[in-house]
Each structure stands twice: as structure tokens, then as C-alpha cells.
Design an enzyme around this catalytic site. Structure first.
Site, PDB file in Angstrom:
ATOM      1  CB  SER A 122      -0.858   0.070   1.260  1.00 50.41           C
ATOM      2  OG  SER A 122      -1.638  -1.050   1.404  1.00 50.41           O
ATOM      3  CG  HIS A 143      -2.908  -1.034  -3.795  1.00 52.35           C
ATOM      4  ND1 HIS A 143      -3.494   0.189  -3.599  1.00 52.35           N
ATOM      5  CD2 HIS A 143      -2.765  -1.576  -2.562  1.00 52.35           C
ATOM      6  CE1 HIS A 143      -3.677   0.383  -2.302  1.00 52.35           C
ATOM      7  NE2 HIS A 143      -3.256  -0.671  -1.657  1.00 52.35           N
ATOM      8  CD  GLU A 155      -4.878   2.483  -6.591  1.00 51.19           C
ATOM      9  OE1 GLU A 155      -5.566   3.485  -6.449  1.00 51.19           O
ATOM     10  OE2 GLU A 155      -3.908   2.229  -5.840  1.00 51.19           O
ATOM     11  CG  ASN A 199      -4.871   4.050  -0.112  1.00 46.82           C
ATOM     12  OD1 ASN A 199      -6.086   3.949  -0.015  1.00 46.82           O
ATOM     13  ND2 ASN A 199      -4.061   3.033   0.062  1.00 46.82           N
TER      14      ASN A 199
HETATM   15  P1  NAI Z   1      -1.276  -9.786   7.264  1.00 47.03           P
HETATM   16  O1  NAI Z   1      -0.405  -9.480   8.421  1.00 47.03           O
HETATM   17  O2  NAI Z   1      -2.685 -10.178   7.490  1.00 47.03           O
HETATM   18  O3  NAI Z   1      -0.600 -10.945   6.383  1.00 47.03           O
HETATM   19  C1  NAI Z   1       0.760 -10.982   6.064  1.00 47.03           C
HETATM   20  C2  NAI Z   1       1.162 -12.431   5.922  1.00 47.03           C
HETATM   21  O4  NAI Z   1       2.465 -12.484   5.357  1.00 47.03           O
HETATM   22  C3  NAI Z   1       1.216 -13.190   7.255  1.00 47.03           C
HETATM   23  O5  NAI Z   1       0.453 -14.378   7.152  1.00 47.03           O
HETATM   24  C4  NAI Z   1       2.704 -13.486   7.424  1.00 47.03           C
HETATM   25  O6  NAI Z   1       2.968 -14.694   8.107  1.00 47.03           O
HETATM   26  C5  NAI Z   1       3.150 -13.552   5.974  1.00 47.03           C
HETATM   27  N1  NAI Z   1       4.596 -13.379   5.788  1.00 47.03           N
HETATM   28  C6  NAI Z   1       5.444 -12.587   6.457  1.00 47.03           C
HETATM   29  N2  NAI Z   1       6.708 -12.713   5.959  1.00 47.03           N
HETATM   30  C7  NAI Z   1       6.630 -13.602   4.954  1.00 47.03           C
HETATM   31  C8  NAI Z   1       7.586 -14.152   4.060  1.00 47.03           C
HETATM   32  N3  NAI Z   1       8.861 -13.813   4.121  1.00 47.03           N
HETATM   33  N4  NAI Z   1       7.160 -15.059   3.158  1.00 47.03           N
HETATM   34  C9  NAI Z   1       5.864 -15.432   3.090  1.00 47.03           C
HETATM   35  N5  NAI Z   1       4.914 -14.937   3.923  1.00 47.03           N
HETATM   36  C10 NAI Z   1       5.288 -14.042   4.835  1.00 47.03           C
HETATM   37  O7  NAI Z   1      -1.187  -8.495   6.321  1.00 47.03           O
HETATM   38  P2  NAI Z   1      -2.207  -7.970   5.196  1.00 47.03           P
HETATM   39  O8  NAI Z   1      -3.153  -6.998   5.792  1.00 47.03           O
HETATM   40  O9  NAI Z   1      -2.717  -9.136   4.430  1.00 47.03           O
HETATM   41  O10 NAI Z   1      -1.217  -7.113   4.275  1.00 47.03           O
HETATM   42  C11 NAI Z   1      -0.328  -7.710   3.365  1.00 47.03           C
HETATM   43  C12 NAI Z   1       0.116  -6.679   2.358  1.00 47.03           C
HETATM   44  O11 NAI Z   1      -1.020  -6.135   1.692  1.00 47.03           O
HETATM   45  C13 NAI Z   1       0.864  -5.490   2.942  1.00 47.03           C
HETATM   46  O12 NAI Z   1       1.855  -5.102   2.035  1.00 47.03           O
HETATM   47  C14 NAI Z   1      -0.207  -4.424   3.047  1.00 47.03           C
HETATM   48  O13 NAI Z   1       0.309  -3.121   2.985  1.00 47.03           O
HETATM   49  C15 NAI Z   1      -1.017  -4.711   1.806  1.00 47.03           C
HETATM   50  N6  NAI Z   1      -2.403  -4.237   1.820  1.00 47.03           N
HETATM   51  C16 NAI Z   1      -3.187  -4.386   2.929  1.00 47.03           C
HETATM   52  C17 NAI Z   1      -4.489  -3.917   2.932  1.00 47.03           C
HETATM   53  C18 NAI Z   1      -5.354  -4.072   4.132  1.00 47.03           C
HETATM   54  O14 NAI Z   1      -6.429  -3.464   4.198  1.00 47.03           O
HETATM   55  N7  NAI Z   1      -4.974  -4.869   5.121  1.00 47.03           N
HETATM   56  C19 NAI Z   1      -5.073  -3.255   1.742  1.00 47.03           C
HETATM   57  C20 NAI Z   1      -4.174  -3.223   0.605  1.00 47.03           C
HETATM   58  C21 NAI Z   1      -2.895  -3.674   0.672  1.00 47.03           C
END
Ligand code: NAI
Length: 391
Positions: A122, A143, A155, A199
Site C-alpha cells: 500500500s 494493489h 491499481e 489512498n
Molecule cells: P497480514 O499481516 O494479514 O498478512 C501478512 C502475511 O504475510 C502473514 O500471514 C505473514 O505470516 C506472511 N509473511 C510474512 N513474511 C513472509 C515471508 N517472508 N514469506 C511469506 N509470507 C510471509 O497483512 P495484510 O493486511 O494481508 O497485508 C499484506 C500486504 O497487503 C501489505 O503489504 C499491506 O500493505 C497490503 N495491503 C493491505 C491492505 C489491508 O487493508 N490490510 C489493503 C491493501 C494492501
């Protein structure tokens, strides 16, 4: 363009598992990767549950079952081997640059040369993530908005070296993904700038809101009166919405834009204090309001006369014009359409086309009143030059 069959989704968290589900629904073979079995298994279980729910409602389409789609899903905790046959990789791991760079390096070293690597970040620079690879032309941003299955917007972001072909492939894949709320909108983001389109468009409204919150605190105005100012114009007033999104999220986002765009984004006194006191809104469950018994009942009978929705629209119009000035997009229609697809609210240009002179005046007054120079109208807004930049 290479035919895309195998997609690897890295990160099985909130975004990753849901995106993996829609890739399956679009007919791809998907491998879901995380760092521990328990994380990847939790993601697989949620996908299974999600697909079964849709199947029960008859929403998977003729001849498709949850079981048959689950048959196209693999899981892995070994990234290097998981990407061996990948045509397209999407990364949704934690929002940390060093982790993302390591993931992209591993992908680059192990995926076939044609494979495109996309990030769901993001806030991070696509160009910097791409620099961890030797295929910078094949790295793009993809995105999604939360949750991907319900939010129409995806996006597709160009880093400095992304090729047109990689961008086109990203758009084509994005457009083919199912969404329960209608047709996907998949704009190209032509420059790698903070916040991309939606955003970024909404970000500077926070400068204004922080000022409103601090003024209310100083003058002893109750929060419900601020929300009353927005009654009938927004589904949730600014205080309830802040609680709903999470005041810690507002705080972190403010600091991010303070570093990348302008110090004027620095969170105000009210938000800073609430975060320090662990009053984070709905999840804590205290914020502006008490959420311990569910959605708060807010008495909107008396208005503060402090917050104006029109000011918010003027601020968004200004930021939209900055997106055009910076050549992040070439026309304003894409900005309004993206806002509708990603936020379910109209963008600022529909109204702003005829209002830019008044709204520029409003913004100058607001900048004088708040001391926030970032709120001053940019050249393109003041001149109305954006009106001819529709597409
Ligand atoms: P989350 O914390 O729910 O999930 C992240 C996952 O990545 C976890 O399951 C973790 O164990 C895993 N992980 C960490 N290091 C890793 C690695 N080296 N290899 C494989 N898996 C690994 O986070 P979320 O909310 O799903 O966010 C993920 C991405 O999406 C971030 O970059 C965030 O900025 C982006 N994003 C999030 C949004 C939201 O509303 N939560 C919206 C749009 C984008």
C-alpha cells in the site's frame, strides 16, 4: 504476451488468502505461500470456507464447485520451490521493505525468466522493491482493496523500469478477476508516487480532520456534534469513521505521508493522545466513542458547525489535480472511477468541474485558518486546467 496459468500468492494473511481465492475463481492454478504451516493452513481453511459459502449461494457459476477449485490450490512454506513454474507472482507479506526485498530476490532467483512479480504493497516504492531483482521490467504493483472479493478496484502500478508488457499483463489479469460487487476497475498508475491513486486522493482530508478534532477538543465541543455536521452527507461521520478504520491506522498513515509528501500530515494532538492511551476505536473498543456494545448510538441532534463535507471534497479535488500535475494518471475520469470502485464514494471531479473557483477560495481560507500550507490549491485546480483533461 505469455499465457498465464500458474499464479503464486505469497502471504496467506488478510489480503493474501482472499486474493488467492479470487485467482482460483478466475480459473488459475494457485500456490499459496507463507512462512509457517499454521499460517498457510489458516489461509487455505479460509479460502475453503469462502468458496463453500459462495457455492451454497450458487455464485460459483455453472459446472464449478468449491471442491474442484480447491483441487487447483497448492500450499507451500518453501518460496524458492513454489515459484519454479510460476507465470505470475503476487506478494502480500508484511509491510516491511527488507522482508519484501528478500521475497523478491528469492522469486527472481528461482522463478522462470518470463514470470512477472507483483506486489500488493500500500505504501512502498515499487521501484525500490524491483531493485532487489534482475528483472526490474517485470516488477509491477498490483494493489487490491480490502476485501479483494468485494472491492472492484485493482491499481496496477508502474515502477520506473516496469515494461508496458508487464503493465498490460497486470491489467488483463486484474480485469479477469471476479468481484461480488460488479465489474472490476483496473487503472494503470503511471508513476510510482506515495498512495498511488485512491489512498493519495483521500489522504490530505486527514490534515483537515486532525485540525477539526483538535479544535473541538480545545473548544470543548462533543464528538457527536462533529459527526452531526456530516449527517445525511456521509454514511458515518468523521469521528465514527476514524474509530471504525482504527485510530492507530490513521496515526501511522499520517506519519507515512508526513515523511513522503509534507510535514503537514503529521497526526494532531487528539489522535496522538488517543493512540498513546491505546484508545484505537472499534477494536480496542474505545475511541471517540464506546464500541463495547457494538456500533455506538450517536446523538446527531446538535451540530458543531465546524466540519464541512464541502471542504473535504475541495481538498480531494486539489489532490486529484496534483495527481494529474505529477502525471500519475492522464485524466480525471480515471480518478473519480477509481474512487468509486475502491471507496464506494464519488470522486471530487464530478462536482469540482463547476466548483473549482469557489473551492479554491475555500482552500485558501482553510490554509490561512489552519496554518497548513499543503491545503492551498495547486495551479491546475486554480486555473481549472484539469477540466480539459478528462481521459
Ligand atoms: P497480514 O499481516 O494479514 O498478512 C501478512 C502475511 O504475510 C502473514 O500471514 C505473514 O505470516 C506472511 N509473511 C510474512 N513474511 C513472509 C515471508 N517472508 N514469506 C511469506 N509470507 C510471509 O497483512 P495484510 O493486511 O494481508 O497485508 C499484506 C500486504 O497487503 C501489505 O503489504 C499491506 O500493505 C497490503 N495491503 C493491505 C491492505 C489491508 O487493508 N490490510 C489493503 C491493501 C494492501
Amino acid at each position: 504476451m505469455v499465457e498465464i496459468k500458474n499464479i503464486v500468492m505469497i502471504g496467506a494473511g488478510l489480503m493474501g488468502h482472499n486474493a488467492a481465492q479470487i485467482f482460483l475463481m478466475a480459473g488459475y492454478n494457485v500456490t499459496l505461500v507463507d512462512i509457517k504451516d499454521e499460517f498457510v493452513n489458516a489461509g487455505v481453511a479460509k479460502i475453503d470456507e469462502g468458496l463453500k459459502k459462495l457455492e451454497a449461494k450458487g455464485k460459483l457459476g455453472e459446472g464449478t464447485s468449491a471442491a474442484s477449485l480447491m483441487g487447483n490450490l497448492k500450499k507451500s512454506i518453501d518460496l524458492a520451490s513454489a515459484v519454479k513454474d510460476a507465470d505470475f507472482v503476487v506478494e502480500a507479506v508484511v509491510e516491511k521493505m527488507d522482508v519484501k526485498k528478500q521475497v523478491f530476490k528469492t522469486c527472481d532467483e528461482n522463478a522462470p525468466p518470463h514470470c512477472i512479480l507483483a506486489t500488493n504493497t500500500s505504501t512502498m516504492s515499487i521501484t525500490e522493491i524491483a531493485s532487489a531483482t534482475k528483472r526490474e521490467d517485470k516488477v509491477i504493483g498490483m494493489h487490491f482493496f480490502n476485501p479483494p472479493i468485494l472491492m472492484r478496484l485493482v491499481e496496477i502500478i508502474a515502477g520506473e523500469k516496469s515494461s508496458d508488457e508487464s503493465m498490460d499483463t497486470g491489467v488483463e489479469i486484474g480485469k479477469g478477476l471476479p468481484c461480488l460487487k460488479g465489474k472490476r476497475f483496473v487503472p494503470k498508475v503511471l508513476k510510482d508516487r506515495p498512495g498511488f491513486i485512491v489512498n493519495r486522493l483521500n489522504a490530505p482530508v486527514q490534515i483537515y480532520l486532525n485540525w477539526v478534532f483538535d479544535q473541538a477538543a480545545e473548544k470543548g465541543i462533543p464528538w457527536e456534534q462533529i459527526d452531526a455536521d456530516a449527517a445525511g452527507l456521509m454514511p458515518m461521520g468523521p469521528c465514527e469513521l476514524g474509530d471504525y478504520v482504527g485510530l492507530d491506522t490513521m496515526f501511522h498513515v499520517g506519519n507515512y505521508y508526513a515523511e513522503t509528501l509534507s510535514p503537514d500530515f503529521k497526526p494532531g494532538k487528539v489522535i496522538t493522545k488517543m493512540v498513546e492511551e491505546n484508545k484505537l476505536g472499534r477494536k480496542s473498543p474505545q475511541g471517540f466513542f464506546d464500541w463495547s456494545a457494538g456500533r455506538p448510538k450517536i446523538d446527531k441532534s446538535k451540530k458543531a458547525g465546524l466540519f464541512s463535507v464541502q471542504n473535504s471534497m475541495a481538498i480531494m479535488l486539489n489532490e486529484g489535480c496534483r495527481l494529474l500535475e505529477e502525471k500519475v494518471v492522464t485524466g480525471f475520469k480515471v480518478i473519480d472511477d477509481a474512487n468509486m470502485a475502491g471507496m464506494n464514494t464519488p470522486g471530487p471531479f464530478g462536482g469540482g468541474k463547476n466548483q473549482y473557483e469557489n473551492w479554491s477560495k475555500l482552500l485558501n481560507e482553510l490554509a490561512d485558518k489552519t496554518g497548513k500550507e499543503y491545503l492551498r490549491p495547486c495551479e491546475l485546480m486554480k486555473s481549472g486546467g484539469f477540466v480539459s483533461m478528462r481521459k
